[in-house]
Enzyme design. Sequence first.
Site, mmCIF file in Angstrom:
data_model
loop_
_atom_site.group_PDB
_atom_site.id
_atom_site.type_symbol
_atom_site.label_atom_id
_atom_site.label_comp_id
_atom_site.label_asym_id
_atom_site.label_seq_id
_atom_site.Cartn_x
_atom_site.Cartn_y
_atom_site.Cartn_z
ATOM 1 N N ILE A 149 0.838 -1.204 0.000
ATOM 2 C CA ILE A 149 0.000 0.000 0.000
ATOM 3 C C ILE A 149 0.876 1.258 0.000
ATOM 4 O O ILE A 149 0.611 2.213 -0.735
ATOM 5 C CB ILE A 149 -0.998 -0.010 1.173
ATOM 6 C CG1 ILE A 149 -1.919 -1.241 1.055
ATOM 7 C CG2 ILE A 149 -1.834 1.273 1.208
ATOM 8 C CD1 ILE A 149 -2.835 -1.472 2.248
ATOM 9 N N ALA A 230 -4.288 2.216 8.139
ATOM 10 C CA ALA A 230 -3.684 0.907 8.454
ATOM 11 C C ALA A 230 -4.505 0.161 9.511
ATOM 12 O O ALA A 230 -5.225 -0.781 9.187
ATOM 13 C CB ALA A 230 -2.249 1.097 8.883
ATOM 14 N N ARG A 231 -4.409 0.595 10.743
ATOM 15 C CA ARG A 231 -5.216 0.001 11.817
ATOM 16 C C ARG A 231 -5.388 1.042 12.921
ATOM 17 O O ARG A 231 -4.473 1.826 13.180
ATOM 18 C CB ARG A 231 -4.524 -1.234 12.422
ATOM 19 C CG ARG A 231 -4.680 -2.517 11.618
ATOM 20 C CD ARG A 231 -6.116 -3.038 11.594
ATOM 21 N NE ARG A 231 -6.264 -4.271 10.839
ATOM 22 C CZ ARG A 231 -6.613 -4.364 9.552
ATOM 23 N NH1 ARG A 231 -6.838 -3.264 8.846
ATOM 24 N NH2 ARG A 231 -6.743 -5.548 8.968
ATOM 25 N N GLU A 260 -14.546 0.503 16.154
ATOM 26 C CA GLU A 260 -15.181 0.485 14.832
ATOM 27 C C GLU A 260 -16.538 -0.204 14.893
ATOM 28 O O GLU A 260 -16.667 -1.201 15.600
ATOM 29 C CB GLU A 260 -14.267 -0.229 13.828
ATOM 30 C CG GLU A 260 -12.972 0.554 13.614
ATOM 31 C CD GLU A 260 -12.101 0.016 12.481
ATOM 32 O OE1 GLU A 260 -12.366 -1.075 11.979
ATOM 33 O OE2 GLU A 260 -11.151 0.718 12.119
ATOM 34 N N HIS A 280 -13.622 2.312 7.963
ATOM 35 C CA HIS A 280 -12.815 1.187 7.462
ATOM 36 C C HIS A 280 -13.283 0.742 6.063
ATOM 37 O O HIS A 280 -13.652 -0.414 5.857
ATOM 38 C CB HIS A 280 -12.868 -0.005 8.446
ATOM 39 C CG HIS A 280 -11.629 -0.860 8.373
ATOM 40 N ND1 HIS A 280 -10.987 -1.343 9.488
ATOM 41 C CD2 HIS A 280 -10.917 -1.317 7.313
ATOM 42 C CE1 HIS A 280 -9.933 -2.066 9.112
ATOM 43 N NE2 HIS A 280 -9.877 -2.057 7.796
ATOM 44 N N ALA A 283 -10.924 -1.045 1.506
ATOM 45 C CA ALA A 283 -11.046 -2.057 0.448
ATOM 46 C C ALA A 283 -12.488 -2.202 -0.021
ATOM 47 O O ALA A 283 -12.822 -3.144 -0.743
ATOM 48 C CB ALA A 283 -10.523 -3.396 0.960
HETATM 49 P P1 NAD Z 1 2.581 -5.009 3.657
HETATM 50 O O1 NAD Z 1 2.821 -6.199 4.514
HETATM 51 O O2 NAD Z 1 2.773 -5.111 2.189
HETATM 52 O O3 NAD Z 1 3.513 -3.802 4.173
HETATM 53 C C1 NAD Z 1 3.709 -3.487 5.510
HETATM 54 C C2 NAD Z 1 5.093 -2.879 5.608
HETATM 55 O O4 NAD Z 1 5.274 -2.355 6.930
HETATM 56 C C3 NAD Z 1 6.232 -3.903 5.391
HETATM 57 O O5 NAD Z 1 7.066 -3.481 4.327
HETATM 58 C C4 NAD Z 1 6.982 -3.908 6.725
HETATM 59 O O6 NAD Z 1 8.369 -4.075 6.566
HETATM 60 C C5 NAD Z 1 6.638 -2.540 7.282
HETATM 61 N N1 NAD Z 1 6.767 -2.398 8.722
HETATM 62 C C6 NAD Z 1 6.403 -3.264 9.699
HETATM 63 N N2 NAD Z 1 6.649 -2.729 10.917
HETATM 64 C C7 NAD Z 1 7.177 -1.492 10.704
HETATM 65 C C8 NAD Z 1 7.615 -0.454 11.556
HETATM 66 N N3 NAD Z 1 7.590 -0.576 12.885
HETATM 67 N N4 NAD Z 1 8.056 0.684 10.987
HETATM 68 C C9 NAD Z 1 8.112 0.829 9.638
HETATM 69 N N5 NAD Z 1 7.720 -0.129 8.788
HETATM 70 C C10 NAD Z 1 7.251 -1.273 9.309
HETATM 71 O O7 NAD Z 1 1.111 -4.517 3.995
HETATM 72 P P2 NAD Z 1 0.180 -3.541 3.123
HETATM 73 O O8 NAD Z 1 -0.589 -4.346 2.151
HETATM 74 O O9 NAD Z 1 0.979 -2.403 2.625
HETATM 75 O O10 NAD Z 1 -0.836 -3.075 4.273
HETATM 76 C C11 NAD Z 1 -0.441 -2.209 5.333
HETATM 77 C C12 NAD Z 1 -1.493 -2.258 6.406
HETATM 78 O O11 NAD Z 1 -2.705 -1.665 5.893
HETATM 79 C C13 NAD Z 1 -1.927 -3.691 6.760
HETATM 80 O O12 NAD Z 1 -1.136 -4.226 7.743
HETATM 81 C C14 NAD Z 1 -3.356 -3.533 7.207
HETATM 82 O O13 NAD Z 1 -3.382 -3.408 8.617
HETATM 83 C C15 NAD Z 1 -3.801 -2.230 6.566
HETATM 84 N N6 NAD Z 1 -4.915 -2.389 5.621
HETATM 85 C C16 NAD Z 1 -6.023 -1.608 5.778
HETATM 86 C C17 NAD Z 1 -7.076 -1.689 4.893
HETATM 87 C C18 NAD Z 1 -8.285 -0.801 5.025
HETATM 88 O O14 NAD Z 1 -9.363 -1.207 4.607
HETATM 89 N N7 NAD Z 1 -8.151 0.388 5.555
HETATM 90 C C19 NAD Z 1 -7.017 -2.612 3.827
HETATM 91 C C20 NAD Z 1 -5.857 -3.371 3.683
HETATM 92 C C21 NAD Z 1 -4.825 -3.252 4.581
#
Ligand code: NAD
Length: 306
Positions: A149, A230-231, A260, A280, A283
Amino acid sequence: FDKPTIYVMDKFHPKVEEYLKEHSNPIFPGDPKHGQWHQKAQYILVRSAHLTVDDVESCPRLLAVGKQGVGTDKIDAAACKKRGIRIFNTPGVNARAVAELVLTLTMATARGVGRIVSRQSEGVLVPKETCKGLILHKRKLGLIGMGNIGKMAAQIFRGAFEATVIAYDPYLPADAWSDLPHERAGIIEDVLRTADVISVHVPLTESTRNLISYEQMKMMKPDAIIINTARGGIVNEADLEVAVREGLIWGAGLDCHEQEPPSKEKYGGLWDLGVVSTPHIGAATDQTQMETGMAAAQKLLAFATG
Ligand code: NAD
């Protein structure tokens, strides 16, 4: 050979349900047989249902879980791992939808759209003299977490605003950065101090909870915008309210909340300050629901049919 039986825990996109009917023996919620999933299920498919440690422990036959979406924090991964239960999520498939929402929330925050629209719908006339906005052209996007993302958001911001990008992700291997036209931050503070838009894209873990709290907000530019898709809990919400009220930052857009869906009782204070908030929906596009649901179903079936 017999088609595998899949216990489906949520409502899925109609095309996904069709696919399941064609390639497996799905048992959907509402089917009388569904009540026996704890005792019988080998394969389950979830969208947003929880799978707790108690669930896992009371499923003696469970082999694999298909999960629509990336975040697996509603599934007790440790309990699954202990029993060798595989989890198949769908990283990357919803990245574009979430990254487009990052852009939406940023633009709405920059122009105060949330506050203006809600006041108007309450019948209050909003004089344009009271509306002050920000230009986003050539601003710096600061990403915390450079996974699917984060990378997609960077690409969209560069195209839309000719933005420069700084990113912090200590877990991304050094060679992965050579393909990215972005500044790599050695420490998170480099992002906090220099970016105009700070967007978090990390999973929620013990180490990312409250990653952006008052102390971090104090380091930001007074025109900074924080985006959390993200969360809930990665950006400290009580601290955010204080920071926006004190004018430490420009504002924020939140798709993810600690509670939520977000209620007025809990979030009215932030909303009054113009924080743009969505329940939320990162997606929540038809295309994304279909693609992520299909990816989870296909991965689970590929495993089940060996
Ligand atoms: P991803 O696994 O591709 O990327 C997450 C990245 O975060 C990784 O590259 C990892 O190395 C990095 N990371 C982990 N801990 C870290 C830290 N402390 N500091 C810096 N970087 C760190 O995941 P993604 O697909 O990019 O999704 C990111 C987040 O978005 C997911 O974990 C999920 O919680 C959230 N998400 C939300 C929705 C929504 O509907 N709003 C939908 C999909 C995902």
